[in-house]
Every structure is written in structure tokens, then in C-alpha cells.
Design a protein around this motif. Sequence first.
Motif, PDB file in Angstrom:
ATOM      1  N   ALA A  15      54.245  59.060  10.168  1.00 49.39           N
ATOM      2  CA  ALA A  15      55.512  59.797  10.181  1.00 49.39           C
ATOM      3  C   ALA A  15      56.505  59.229  11.200  1.00 49.39           C
ATOM      4  N   ASP A  16      56.048  58.401  12.135  1.00 47.30           N
ATOM      5  CA  ASP A  16      56.921  57.781  13.138  1.00 47.30           C
ATOM      6  C   ASP A  16      57.633  56.541  12.600  1.00 47.30           C
ATOM      7  N   ALA A  17      57.218  56.051  11.456  1.00 52.73           N
ATOM      8  CA  ALA A  17      57.690  54.755  10.959  1.00 52.73           C
ATOM      9  C   ALA A  17      59.204  54.680  10.821  1.00 52.73           C
ATOM     10  N   LEU A  18      59.828  55.696  10.260  1.00 54.45           N
ATOM     11  CA  LEU A  18      61.279  55.627  10.060  1.00 54.45           C
ATOM     12  C   LEU A  18      62.020  55.592  11.394  1.00 54.45           C
ATOM     13  N   ASP A  19      61.605  56.419  12.358  1.00 53.22           N
ATOM     14  CA  ASP A  19      62.225  56.357  13.691  1.00 53.22           C
ATOM     15  C   ASP A  19      62.059  54.961  14.282  1.00 53.22           C
ATOM     16  N   ASP A  20      60.836  54.437  14.231  1.00 56.08           N
ATOM     17  CA  ASP A  20      60.568  53.131  14.832  1.00 56.08           C
ATOM     18  C   ASP A  20      61.395  52.031  14.163  1.00 56.08           C
ATOM     19  N   TYR A  21      61.480  52.073  12.842  1.00 57.63           N
ATOM     20  CA  TYR A  21      62.280  51.082  12.115  1.00 57.63           C
ATOM     21  C   TYR A  21      63.748  51.200  12.518  1.00 57.63           C
ATOM     22  N   THR A  22      64.258  52.424  12.591  1.00 57.47           N
ATOM     23  CA  THR A  22      65.652  52.659  12.971  1.00 57.47           C
ATOM     24  C   THR A  22      65.928  52.102  14.364  1.00 57.47           C
ATOM     25  N   PHE A  42      63.177  48.670   5.154  1.00 60.14           N
ATOM     26  CA  PHE A  42      62.146  49.629   5.547  1.00 60.14           C
ATOM     27  C   PHE A  42      60.913  49.495   4.656  1.00 60.14           C
ATOM     28  N   GLN A  43      61.122  49.274   3.369  1.00 56.96           N
ATOM     29  CA  GLN A  43      59.994  49.126   2.436  1.00 56.96           C
ATOM     30  C   GLN A  43      59.157  47.885   2.770  1.00 56.96           C
ATOM     31  N   ASP A  48      53.186  46.536   7.168  1.00 58.32           N
ATOM     32  CA  ASP A  48      52.732  46.029   8.462  1.00 58.32           C
ATOM     33  C   ASP A  48      52.556  47.177   9.445  1.00 58.32           C
ATOM     34  N   TYR A  49      53.436  48.151   9.382  1.00 58.91           N
ATOM     35  CA  TYR A  49      53.343  49.337  10.243  1.00 58.91           C
ATOM     36  C   TYR A  49      52.032  50.073   9.979  1.00 58.91           C
ATOM     37  N   LYS A  50      51.726  50.286   8.703  1.00 59.66           N
ATOM     38  CA  LYS A  50      50.475  50.965   8.331  1.00 59.66           C
ATOM     39  C   LYS A  50      49.267  50.183   8.835  1.00 59.66           C
ATOM     40  N   SER A  51      49.328  48.881   8.720  1.00 54.34           N
ATOM     41  CA  SER A  51      48.225  48.026   9.171  1.00 54.34           C
ATOM     42  C   SER A  51      48.012  48.146  10.675  1.00 54.34           C
TER      43      SER A  51
END
Length: 175
Positions: A15-22, A42-43, A48-51
Amino acid sequence: MINGSKIILRDKRLADALDDYTWQTDPELSHLDAAPLPTITFQEYLPDYKSQLRYLTSTRRQFAIDTLDGKHIGNCVYYGVNKTKGEAELGIMIGNRDCWDKGYGADAVTTLVSHIFRKTNLKRIYLKTLDSNSRAQKCFQKCGFTSYGHLVRDGFSFVLMEILRKQWEKQQTKT
């Protein structure tokens, strides 16, 4: 979870991925992190984020920084753990600008340093911050870090800072 006085450090989650990408694709934050600005969508970022979340290592430990009411405002990490030398590098980013200059960064650094020295055998934590980032330098000094040199790398000029376990232990007896 690790509680500070203003923040909570917790394990990273998807759930942190979008903040981190931003935050990572923000030009100012990218510059303050002395990192190249990502050019992927983002896609493309997500696998890589999940990994990274799935495959943890013993040389790196990352945390999300939340306010006490649970708002994700940044991240911190210690990495490059060298058990032989007894040291690791620390990194932090408060990505949410509304939380700048309010003590969240200092609390996160103090909380992470205390966690490291209480839960590991490391004797030294070090970091580098841009010469031009006086706000970060003041924060790190407030947390007990001292300057020990300068470094120029990839066109960036850095101040090198460290805190030794002995220094931290002395601070603990004063509080």
C-alpha cells in the motif's frame, strides 16, 4: 512497529507503493536524495517494488514512517550492514512536504538509531547528505551525528556524518 514520540516506524507494505513512487519521481525530492529521476511508469515500477518487499536481506532493513495517527509520510532505512566492521549506512526521506520542519525527521532518525543500537551489535552508523542540504545536516546533528569528512561523487558534494555507539550511550545517560 517501533514507536517514537511523533512517529511510528513499521515494515513497508504494498500500500506504500504509490506514495513511494510519487516521492521518487518528484524532482526536488530526487535531487535531495542525490538520485536520478526515474522515468518509468507506476505500472513498470510496481513489480520491482513487490520484489523488494518479498525478498528481504540481512544487509538492509527498511521502514515506513507513519505519524502517530497512521499517515505514511516517509521512509527510512539502514543498509550496507557490515557485521565485520560493525557499521551500516542510514537513509531517510520525509516525502510529505506538509511534515517538513515539524520534528518528524529528527524523531524518525533518533528512533531508528536507538533501534539499531538496541537490537544489533553495530558500533557505527554513518550517512551522507548533500553539502547544500543544511536542514538535513541540522537534523542529523540534533540526533547526535557529527561530521567526519566530505565526498564528491557523480557530480554531487556530500557531508559525511556518523554516530558511534559510545556517543549514543552517553546521550542515553543524559536523558
